[in-house]
Design a protein around this motif. Structure first.
Motif, short mmCIF file in Angstrom:
data_model
loop_
_atom_site.label_atom_id
_atom_site.label_comp_id
_atom_site.label_asym_id
_atom_site.label_seq_id
_atom_site.Cartn_x
_atom_site.Cartn_y
_atom_site.Cartn_z
N ASP A 443 0.83 -1.19 0.00
CA ASP A 443 0.00 0.00 0.00
C ASP A 443 0.87 1.25 0.00
O ASP A 443 1.85 1.35 0.74
N TYR A 468 -5.91 0.19 -7.72
CA TYR A 468 -4.98 -0.94 -7.75
C TYR A 468 -4.35 -0.98 -9.13
O TYR A 468 -5.04 -0.96 -10.16
N ASP A 470 -2.93 -2.85 -11.94
CA ASP A 470 -2.97 -4.22 -12.45
C ASP A 470 -1.93 -4.37 -13.55
O ASP A 470 -2.03 -3.75 -14.60
N LEU A 475 -5.40 -9.71 -11.22
CA LEU A 475 -6.20 -9.10 -10.16
C LEU A 475 -6.34 -10.06 -8.98
O LEU A 475 -6.54 -11.26 -9.16
N LEU A 479 -10.61 -6.78 -3.56
CA LEU A 479 -9.93 -5.50 -3.42
C LEU A 479 -10.54 -4.75 -2.24
O LEU A 479 -11.73 -4.93 -1.93
N VAL A 483 -11.57 0.75 -3.70
CA VAL A 483 -10.40 0.69 -4.57
C VAL A 483 -10.82 0.19 -5.95
O VAL A 483 -11.54 -0.81 -6.08
N ALA A 485 -9.61 -1.06 -9.83
CA ALA A 485 -8.48 -1.60 -10.58
C ALA A 485 -8.22 -0.75 -11.82
O ALA A 485 -9.14 -0.30 -12.49
N SER A 499 0.30 -2.97 -6.72
CA SER A 499 0.18 -2.17 -5.50
C SER A 499 -1.17 -1.46 -5.43
O SER A 499 -1.82 -1.21 -6.45
N VAL A 500 -1.57 -1.13 -4.20
CA VAL A 500 -2.75 -0.30 -3.96
C VAL A 500 -2.26 1.09 -3.57
O VAL A 500 -1.43 1.24 -2.67
#
Length: 689
Positions: A443, A468, A470, A475, A479, A483, A485, A499-500
């Motif tokens: 994160d 996120y 991707d 994936l 999630l 959040v 993607a 990563s987020v």
């Protein structure tokens, strides 16, 4: 004696290389972190810092302060555990720290020098830093082991930064054939040069077989003496010099063999000389002026050309660093030999029917060329061909060592660093993303503007909560709430794959927690000074440049070039020696013929032309075949590395220089032969072919 000395030196060098790699492999295993253990006594982190195109190791180590760990040995190269913040460096790093601004800025204070048992080579860049066990353990990113040392099966690749197949190709595909050609040429010529002695022995009643066996034994004895001289020379040279292989400069004595190793070299060389002598004796007729293996068969010539085409095609299809590609390059040289002989014969037949005396004499020489001259000329062209491929790879690799601003179109790079709060403040107001203190998290926190700039894409809106990144079809099952993607985009997007990123509203500050991880966007010209400042402030800090592997790969590429450089240079030198000896021997054999040519009205300069036409023609024909092959392989290498191909002139330049070298050697051989004949006049009972 020459063949014995040269062959022994070459064989001892190859065997010494094996010993050097084995010793480096032992060091590599001894310093490699052992199996991870949750209760291990040693905490360590490995950081690879950029220096030019090289990524060198900075090892941070600390011993757990418990009674059970008091006897754990420090890493190889150290006699005791370093204090917190204490820097121990290899001799090369110490030298650079005193003379180079970058390395001096990073390590203003070095406590000591790492011992030889902790280094792969004398020029290796390596640093060991003492860490605080409490800080390393609290950071959560250090590994724990019981001790250093682990047996691994891939130590060759780790040590030389190249595959085993390339090393095998070096020994089998280049050195052995080149040595075999040299042995064949020199031993065969020695037999021919002493045929007259055999006839004299027959006049006093010695049988033909006995006389030849006696001369063969004498030649093998001379090879044995030469091998002994070569072994002594190799022993002396390797004891005081440091050869470089695969970017690693050996310590003096690392290539020196044991007594048993030199005995093996002597035995192999003497056996090879004996076999070569037997083959040469069988092929040489008592009344033949020279061995003529140059076939006049057009079919044979086309078969050789087909072999060249097939070999080059295989080298193009196969991976350039594989054993198969190396063998294909060698086979291409072998195919040139019958093709060159056939073309020489065809040209000679055409010239021989001319009414011009000079053309007729040159044609007589070319239609039945001396085999030794043809083989040596083709072998020398083959060595130049290998050197041309090596220089091609050098040029391509050097272009890969691009400046840092070449990593992204806007001239900025991503620097990833981790340290305490004071160190992290050095990044100032750069666009940045900050991770939590927990090293296992993926994160990051930052503003949408900073995120887009780090990614290297145009400013686009971000979700209010987070997104996120991707990398493509990976994936996670779930999630976090809010959040979204987003497919990986941008020139620097790989820094955030998987990563987020939690979006921070504009104007809000991002807290820098102790031991936090930061991704900062830095101008390329500021990246290295930033790394220097960070390491100088705290040598235990993790810091790296995102995507730097694209240019550090060039260090491995440049290191591997020693294989082709050694092989090509040895092949060219061995063939050139064989060519010189062949030309001297042939010139002495043809002395009587040359005297007869005066009767035909040939001038001295025309006589010189008849002597140099044969080697020059053989080399030019071989070059005309191997030159395009080198150009094709150069384009293939460029395509593999997505680099612009070299120009035709840059490929042709080594071959043009080679032609000048052949001309100089031919003229020098002619002069030496005439000098030798003046000192020891001989008669030749053979006529013009």
């Amino acid at each position: 004696m020459l063949v014995g000395a040269l062959s022994t030196v070459a064989l001892a060098t190859v065997m010494g290389l094996g010993g050097f790699l084995a010793d480096s492999g032992r060091v590599s295993d001894s310093r490699y972190p052992g199996p991870l253990s949750a209760e291990g006594c040693v905490l360590f982190t490995q950081v690879f810092d950029p220096y030019g195109s090289v990524a060198y190791e900075r090892l941070v180590v600390a011993r757990v302060e418990e009674a059970r760990c008091a006897t754990v040995a420090p890493p190889p190269g150290l006699t005791d555990w370093p204090a917190v913040g204490e820097v121990w460096a290899s001799p090369r790093v110490l030298e650079l720290a005193a003379n180079d601004r970058t390395m001096g800025a990073r390590f203003p204070s070095i406590a000591g020098v790492l011992g030889r048992e902790g280094l792969l080579a004398s020029n290796e860049l390596r640093v060991v830093v003492g860490g605080d066990p409490a800080v390393l353990e609290a950071g959560g990113f250090a590994g724990r082991i019981d001790q250093f040392g682990a047996a691994r099966t891939e130590w060759v690749e780790d040590t030389t930064r190249m595959s085993k197949s390339v090393i095998r190709a070096f020994g089998l595909g280049f050195v052995v054939p080149s040595t075999a050609v040299l042995v064949y040429l020199l031993v065969g010529l020695d037999v021919k040069a002493r045929l007259r002695e055999a006839r004299l022995l027959q006049l006093i009643g010695t049988s033909e077989s006995a006389s030849r066996a006696l001369l063969a034994s004498a030649a093998v004895s001379r090879a044995c003496l030469g091998a002994a001289a070569g072994a002594l020379g190799s022993w002396w040279w390797t004891g005081s010099h440091s050869p470089t292989f695969a970017g690693l400069r050996a310590y003096p004595g690392a290539f020196r063999l044991s007594l048993g190793g030199y005995v093996v070299c002597l035995a192999v060389v003497v056996a090879a000389a004996a076999v070569g002598m037997i083959l040469a004796v069988r092929r040489v007729s008592a009344h033949a002026r020279s061995v003529n293996v140059a076939s006049t068969s057009t079919l044979r010539g086309f078969a050789g050309l087909g072999l060249v085409v097939l070999a080059v095609s295989a080298a193009v299809v196969l991976d350039s660093g594989s054993l198969g590609a190396a063998i294909a390059r060698t086979v291409a040289i072998l195919g040139v030999l019958p093709f060159t002989a056939a073309i020489l014969a065809a040209i000679g037949r055409r010239l021989f029917v001319s009414r011009e005396p000079l053309a007729m004499v040159v044609g007589a020489r070319l239609r039945r060329p001396a085999a030794a001259v043809v083989i040596a000329g083709v072998a020398f062209a083959g060595g130049v061909y290998l050197l041309s491929i090596a220089s091609t790879t050098v040029d391509l690799a050097s272009t890969r060592v691009a400046p840092l601003d070449g990593l992204s179109p806007d001239g900025a790079v991503v620097v990833r660093l981790r340290g305490d709060g004071e160190v992290l403040t050095t990044i100032g107001a750069y666009p940045k993303l900050v991770a939590t203190e927990d090293a296992t998290t993926a994160d990051w926190y930052g503003t949408c503007v900073d995120l887009r700039r780090i990614q290297g894409i145009d400013p686009t809106p971000c979700p209010s909560a987070g997104l996120y990144i991707d990398p493509g079809g990976t994936l996670p099952e779930t999630l976090p709430l809010g959040v979204v993607a987003e497919q990986a985009r941008g020139t620097r997007g790989e820094s955030l794959w998987g990563s987020v990123i939690w979006i921070v509203p504009p104007g809000d500050s991002v807290a820098l927690a102790p031991r936090a991880v930061v991704l900062a966007l830095v101008d390329a010209d500021e990246a290295i000074p930033l790394i220097d400042a960070v390491i100088a402030d705290d040598p235990t800090t993790h810091v790296s440049i995102g995507s730097f592997e694209w240019i550090v790969g060039a260090s491995e590429g440049n290191a591997g070039l020693d294989v082709l450089r050694w092989a090509g240079l040895y092949s060219a030198v061995a063939a050139l020696i064989g060519l010189a000896v062949s030309l001297i021997t042939v010139a002495m054999e043809r002395h009587a013929q040359t005297e007869y040519l005066h009767v035909m009205g040939l001038r001295p300069d025309e006589l010189t032309t008849t002597d140099v036409a044969e080697p020059i023609a053989a080399y030019v024909i071989a070059t005309a075949t191997l030159g395009p092959a080198a150009l094709i392989l150069s384009a293939t290498l460029a395509s593999e590395r997505t680099e612009p191909a070299r120009s035709a002139f840059s490929i042709a330049a080594p071959f043009l220089i080679g032609a000048l070298i052949v001309l100089v050697v031919a003229l020098a051989a002619r002069a030496m032969a005439r000098f030798a004949l003046r000192r020891n006049p001989t008669l030749d009972d053979h006529g013009l072919r």
